[in-house]
Motif scaffolding. Structure first.
Motif, short mmCIF file in Angstrom:
data_model
loop_
_atom_site.label_atom_id
_atom_site.label_comp_id
_atom_site.label_asym_id
_atom_site.label_seq_id
_atom_site.Cartn_x
_atom_site.Cartn_y
_atom_site.Cartn_z
N LYS A 1 0.88 -1.17 0.00
CA LYS A 1 0.00 0.00 0.00
C LYS A 1 0.91 1.21 0.00
CE LYS A 1 -4.58 -0.96 1.66
NZ LYS A 1 -5.67 -0.31 2.39
N LEU A 2 0.91 1.93 -1.10
CA LEU A 2 1.81 3.07 -1.24
C LEU A 2 1.05 4.38 -1.03
CD1 LEU A 2 3.60 2.07 -4.58
CD2 LEU A 2 4.52 1.85 -2.28
N SER A 3 1.63 5.25 -0.22
CA SER A 3 0.96 6.54 0.02
C SER A 3 1.39 7.58 -1.01
CB SER A 3 1.34 7.07 1.41
OG SER A 3 1.02 6.13 2.37
N ILE A 4 0.40 8.15 -1.66
CA ILE A 4 0.64 9.26 -2.59
C ILE A 4 -0.65 10.08 -2.53
CG2 ILE A 4 -0.06 7.78 -4.55
CD1 ILE A 4 1.73 9.54 -6.35
N ASP A 5 -0.56 11.37 -2.50
CA ASP A 5 -1.78 12.14 -2.28
C ASP A 5 -2.26 12.98 -3.46
OD1 ASP A 5 -2.17 11.07 0.22
OD2 ASP A 5 -0.73 12.45 1.12
N HIS A 6 -1.40 13.18 -4.44
CA HIS A 6 -1.87 13.92 -5.62
C HIS A 6 -1.10 13.49 -6.85
CE1 HIS A 6 -3.71 17.10 -7.94
NE2 HIS A 6 -4.59 17.19 -6.95
N TYR A 7 -1.79 13.53 -8.00
CA TYR A 7 -1.14 13.16 -9.27
C TYR A 7 -0.24 14.28 -9.78
CZ TYR A 7 -5.19 15.85 -10.81
OH TYR A 7 -6.13 16.84 -10.93
N ASP A 8 -0.41 15.47 -9.20
CA ASP A 8 0.45 16.59 -9.59
C ASP A 8 1.63 16.66 -8.60
OD1 ASP A 8 0.62 19.42 -11.00
OD2 ASP A 8 0.94 19.73 -8.84
N GLU A 9 2.82 16.66 -9.14
CA GLU A 9 4.02 16.57 -8.29
C GLU A 9 4.08 17.69 -7.25
OE1 GLU A 9 7.64 16.11 -10.51
OE2 GLU A 9 8.89 16.26 -8.70
N ILE A 10 3.80 18.91 -7.69
CA ILE A 10 3.93 20.05 -6.75
C ILE A 10 2.91 19.94 -5.62
CG2 ILE A 10 3.75 22.58 -6.55
CD1 ILE A 10 4.96 22.67 -9.41
N LYS A 11 1.66 19.60 -6.02
CA LYS A 11 0.61 19.49 -4.99
C LYS A 11 0.91 18.33 -4.03
CE LYS A 11 -3.53 21.57 -6.82
NZ LYS A 11 -4.91 21.33 -7.26
N ASN A 12 1.40 17.23 -4.57
CA ASN A 12 1.73 16.08 -3.72
C ASN A 12 2.85 16.43 -2.75
OD1 ASN A 12 1.64 12.97 -3.22
ND2 ASN A 12 3.79 13.45 -3.53
N ASP A 13 3.91 17.01 -3.30
CA ASP A 13 5.08 17.28 -2.45
C ASP A 13 4.80 18.38 -1.43
OD1 ASP A 13 6.23 15.29 -3.86
OD2 ASP A 13 7.88 16.46 -4.68
N ALA B 1 9.84 9.61 -5.67
CA ALA B 1 10.18 8.35 -4.99
C ALA B 1 9.06 7.33 -5.15
CB ALA B 1 10.44 8.62 -3.51
N VAL B 2 7.83 7.78 -5.01
CA VAL B 2 6.73 6.81 -5.06
C VAL B 2 6.48 6.36 -6.51
CG1 VAL B 2 4.69 8.32 -5.15
CG2 VAL B 2 4.57 6.19 -3.90
N VAL B 3 6.67 7.24 -7.46
CA VAL B 3 6.52 6.84 -8.87
C VAL B 3 7.60 5.80 -9.22
CG1 VAL B 3 6.68 7.63 -11.28
CG2 VAL B 3 5.33 8.93 -9.62
N HIS B 4 8.79 6.02 -8.70
CA HIS B 4 9.87 5.05 -8.92
C HIS B 4 9.51 3.70 -8.28
CE1 HIS B 4 13.85 3.66 -9.80
NE2 HIS B 4 14.07 3.34 -8.54
N ALA B 5 8.90 3.76 -7.09
CA ALA B 5 8.48 2.52 -6.41
C ALA B 5 7.42 1.80 -7.24
CB ALA B 5 7.93 2.85 -5.02
#
Ligand code: SF4
Length: 283
Positions: free
Chosen positions: A126-138, A148-152
């Motif tokens: 279960k991978l945590s990621i909160d937005h598809y937009d890099e800036i908003k996620n980070d 990091a999560v896209v690489h995972a």
């Protein structure tokens, strides 16, 4: 006198299917804005659960109908005995790793695939990621976490794993749009995801006031318990919180708990399990 304690709803565990194990309560390399954990100012907390405590819990719960063991944290992959614990758990059941993905690279995935192949059970991520937009996620999770999560995701897909993306809808956006954009992101990373690969949870501020909970629908506490270094608690939200305390070990613990916190309101609002996997969807 409003003796509200008598009005607090009580949840009785229906079946013990999900065993959560908190490998570390506060050790995490990210401090996300929405995280339910109250992190101390120092980042370097060494509060890892002992391997022996985990083994004892696995033995104590061996007669339950455990469908999955979930390794949680803060960030479980920071535990120095992570590989030992994973192998021990895989002797009993499928294992789901809740992670922010920063410790997952191709080499690690190759190793984990081997560990899975040695077992008759599955490893689920279960991978945590909160937005598809890099800036908003980070902005929510910390700089570099998107990459990091896209690489995972890429590495896991390459070795045939089928990760589930856990998304907290921090910006209160349209769920269908989120789903479609995340599918595109996964496709770009070489992973063909469908709806079952996403869990989107509505963000609720843990500091807002608690309203009365009238109805709830299959929250995690109906189907499992979490073990931490301090004992047994009703669910990951209430790990190490006296309001979720169920006992000191699985040799003697409570199978009912009250629903009285802001987190319980979040569960009631989201409907269904927030942490446990709905295995029916994958059958
Ligand atoms: S936070 Fe959710 S899972 Fe935890 S005790 Fe409350 S209703 Fe149950």
């Amino acid at each position: 006198m409003n003796n509200s304690v008598y009005l607090t709803p009580v949840c009785n565990m229906k079946e013990f299917n999900n065993l959560f194990i908190e490998l570390t309560a506060k050790n995490c390399n990210q401090h996300c804005k929405h995280c339910y954990i109250d992190f101390p100012l120092s980042k370097n907390v060494k509060d890892f659960i002992p391997l022996e405590t985990v083994k004892q819990a696995l033995n104590d719960t061996k007669n339950e109908n455990i469908k999955c063991i979930y390794l949680t944290g803060a960030e479980p992959m920071t535990h120095p005995d992570f590989n030992h614990i994973l192998r021990a758990c895989l002797k009993y059941s499928n294992v789901c790793i809740f992670t922010n993905g920063t410790f997952i690279n191709e080499k690690k995935v190759r190793f984990l695939k081997r560990v899975e192949d040695e077992s008759s059970f599955e490893i689920i991520f279960k991978l945590s990621i909160d937005h598809y937009d890099e800036i908003k996620n980070d902005d929510i999770r910390s700089r570099g976490s998107y990459r990091a999560v896209v690489h995972a995701i890429k590495s896991l897909a390459k070795y045939g794993f089928n990760p589930i993306l856990c998304i907290t809808n921090y910006y209160h956006e349209d769920r269908n749009t989120l789903m479609e954009e995340f599918k595109k992101l996964c496709k770009k990373a070489g992973f063909d995801a469908d709806e079952n690969n996403f869990t989107i949870n509505e963000y609720a501020d843990k500091n807002s006031s608690v309203e009365e909970i009238e109805k709830w629908d299959s929250p995690d506490c109906e189907y499992g318990r979490i073990l931490t270094a301090k004992g047994v608690y009703s669910c990951p939200f209430l790990a190490n919180d006296h309001r979720g305390r169920c006992g000191s070990s699985f040799s003697d613990y409570s199978r009912h708990n009250t629903l009285e916190t802001q987190f319980c309101k979040t569960c009631a609002k989201n409907k269904g399990k927030l942490f446990g996997i709905n295995f029916e969807l994958f059958e």
